[in-house]
Design a protein around this motif. Structure first.
Motif, PDB file in Angstrom:
ATOM      1  N   GLU A 132      13.146   2.659  -2.307  1.00 26.19           N
ATOM      2  CA  GLU A 132      12.786   2.023  -3.570  1.00 26.19           C
ATOM      3  C   GLU A 132      11.270   2.018  -3.677  1.00 26.19           C
ATOM      4  OE1 GLU A 132      14.519  -1.865  -4.032  1.00 26.19           O
ATOM      5  OE2 GLU A 132      12.908  -2.484  -5.378  1.00 26.19           O
ATOM      6  N   CYS A 133      10.768   2.386  -4.840  1.00 26.21           N
ATOM      7  CA  CYS A 133       9.327   2.389  -5.071  1.00 26.21           C
ATOM      8  C   CYS A 133       8.842   0.948  -5.224  1.00 26.21           C
ATOM      9  CB  CYS A 133       8.992   3.194  -6.323  1.00 26.21           C
ATOM     10  SG  CYS A 133       7.240   3.145  -6.720  1.00 26.21           S
ATOM     11  N   MET A 134       7.793   0.589  -4.468  1.00 23.07           N
ATOM     12  CA  MET A 134       7.274  -0.776  -4.517  1.00 23.07           C
ATOM     13  C   MET A 134       6.430  -1.013  -5.767  1.00 23.07           C
ATOM     14  SD  MET A 134       8.435  -2.248  -1.789  1.00 23.07           S
ATOM     15  CE  MET A 134       7.381  -3.650  -1.421  1.00 23.07           C
ATOM     16  N   THR A 135       6.075   0.051  -6.454  1.00 23.36           N
ATOM     17  CA  THR A 135       5.225  -0.087  -7.640  1.00 23.36           C
ATOM     18  C   THR A 135       6.053  -0.256  -8.907  1.00 23.36           C
ATOM     19  OG1 THR A 135       3.555   1.291  -6.575  1.00 23.36           O
ATOM     20  CG2 THR A 135       3.350   0.978  -8.967  1.00 23.36           C
ATOM     21  N   CYS A 136       7.031   0.624  -9.120  1.00 23.00           N
ATOM     22  CA  CYS A 136       7.778   0.593 -10.384  1.00 23.00           C
ATOM     23  C   CYS A 136       9.243   0.210 -10.188  1.00 23.00           C
ATOM     24  CB  CYS A 136       7.670   1.942 -11.100  1.00 23.00           C
ATOM     25  SG  CYS A 136       8.563   3.272 -10.286  1.00 23.00           S
ATOM     26  N   GLY A 137       9.726   0.116  -8.945  1.00 20.71           N
ATOM     27  CA  GLY A 137      11.103  -0.296  -8.716  1.00 20.71           C
ATOM     28  C   GLY A 137      12.119   0.817  -8.863  1.00 20.71           C
ATOM     29  N   ARG A 190       8.557  13.342  -3.806  1.00 19.89           N
ATOM     30  CA  ARG A 190       8.569  13.828  -5.193  1.00 19.89           C
ATOM     31  C   ARG A 190       8.053  12.746  -6.133  1.00 19.89           C
ATOM     32  NH1 ARG A 190      14.195  16.603  -4.823  1.00 19.89           N
ATOM     33  NH2 ARG A 190      13.645  18.636  -4.003  1.00 19.89           N
ATOM     34  N   HIS A 191       8.488  11.516  -5.900  1.00 23.52           N
ATOM     35  CA  HIS A 191       8.084  10.396  -6.743  1.00 23.52           C
ATOM     36  C   HIS A 191       6.575  10.168  -6.638  1.00 23.52           C
ATOM     37  CE1 HIS A 191       8.930   6.736  -9.062  1.00 23.52           C
ATOM     38  NE2 HIS A 191       8.049   6.111  -8.284  1.00 23.52           N
ATOM     39  N   ALA A 192       6.043  10.250  -5.408  1.00 26.09           N
ATOM     40  CA  ALA A 192       4.596  10.079  -5.201  1.00 26.09           C
ATOM     41  C   ALA A 192       3.828  11.172  -5.938  1.00 26.09           C
ATOM     42  CB  ALA A 192       4.277  10.107  -3.709  1.00 26.09           C
ATOM     43  N   ARG A 207       4.781  12.813  -8.544  1.00 23.49           N
ATOM     44  CA  ARG A 207       4.959  12.708  -9.993  1.00 23.49           C
ATOM     45  C   ARG A 207       4.203  11.512 -10.570  1.00 23.49           C
ATOM     46  NH1 ARG A 207      10.273  12.487  -9.869  1.00 23.49           N
ATOM     47  NH2 ARG A 207      10.472  10.315 -10.445  1.00 23.49           N
ATOM     48  N   THR A 208       4.162  10.396  -9.821  1.00 28.17           N
ATOM     49  CA  THR A 208       3.664   9.143 -10.390  1.00 28.17           C
ATOM     50  C   THR A 208       2.384   8.640  -9.730  1.00 28.17           C
ATOM     51  OG1 THR A 208       4.927   7.825  -8.819  1.00 28.17           O
ATOM     52  CG2 THR A 208       6.029   8.414 -10.896  1.00 28.17           C
ATOM     53  N   GLY A 209       2.083   9.102  -8.510  1.00 28.02           N
ATOM     54  CA  GLY A 209       0.947   8.557  -7.771  1.00 28.02           C
ATOM     55  C   GLY A 209       1.297   7.271  -7.042  1.00 28.02           C
ATOM     56  N   HIS A 210       2.551   6.811  -7.149  1.00 27.13           N
ATOM     57  CA  HIS A 210       2.985   5.613  -6.421  1.00 27.13           C
ATOM     58  C   HIS A 210       3.190   5.976  -4.955  1.00 27.13           C
ATOM     59  CE1 HIS A 210       4.898   4.257 -10.507  1.00 27.13           C
ATOM     60  NE2 HIS A 210       3.568   4.200 -10.512  1.00 27.13           N
ATOM     61  N   THR A 211       2.637   5.182  -4.047  1.00 25.01           N
ATOM     62  CA  THR A 211       2.676   5.579  -2.638  1.00 25.01           C
ATOM     63  C   THR A 211       3.393   4.587  -1.731  1.00 25.01           C
ATOM     64  OG1 THR A 211       0.503   4.574  -2.320  1.00 25.01           O
ATOM     65  CG2 THR A 211       0.555   6.940  -2.799  1.00 25.01           C
TER      66      THR A 211
END
Ligand SMILES: [Zn+2]
Length: 80
Positions: free
Chosen positions: A29-34, A52-54, A56-60
């Motif tokens: 689960e992404c801690m930034t956007c859920g 892939r999520h990192a 695409r979004t820069g969420h780490t």
């Protein structure tokens, strides 16, 4: 009011990982956007989803949730 009476007899029981069904289930689960990777029975899929999520979004930051199944059985019984 009567007090609830419970008898806890757990001395003869043992708890062990239940290998009769599914193995552990992994999810990230992404801690930034859920956003969630979805559940998988191995960690590789959710891990790839994180990368892939990192990208695409820069969420780490991610949280890995592992669900493991346990089974209680009477001590002395080899199988349940
Ligand atoms: Zn995110």
């Amino acid at each position: 009011m009567t007090a609830a009476k419970s008898v806890w007899r757990f001395a003869d029981w043992t708890l062990s990982v239940d290998t009769s069904g599914s193995g552990p289930i992994y999810a990230q689960e992404c801690m930034t956007c859920g956003d969630e990777s979805g559940a998988a029975d191995e960690s590789e899929g959710p891990d790839v989803w994180c990368l892939r999520h990192a990208g695409r979004t820069g969420h780490t930051g991610f949280r890995c949730v592992v669900t493991t199944f346990f089974r209680a059985s009477l001590a002395g019984e080899s199988r349940w």
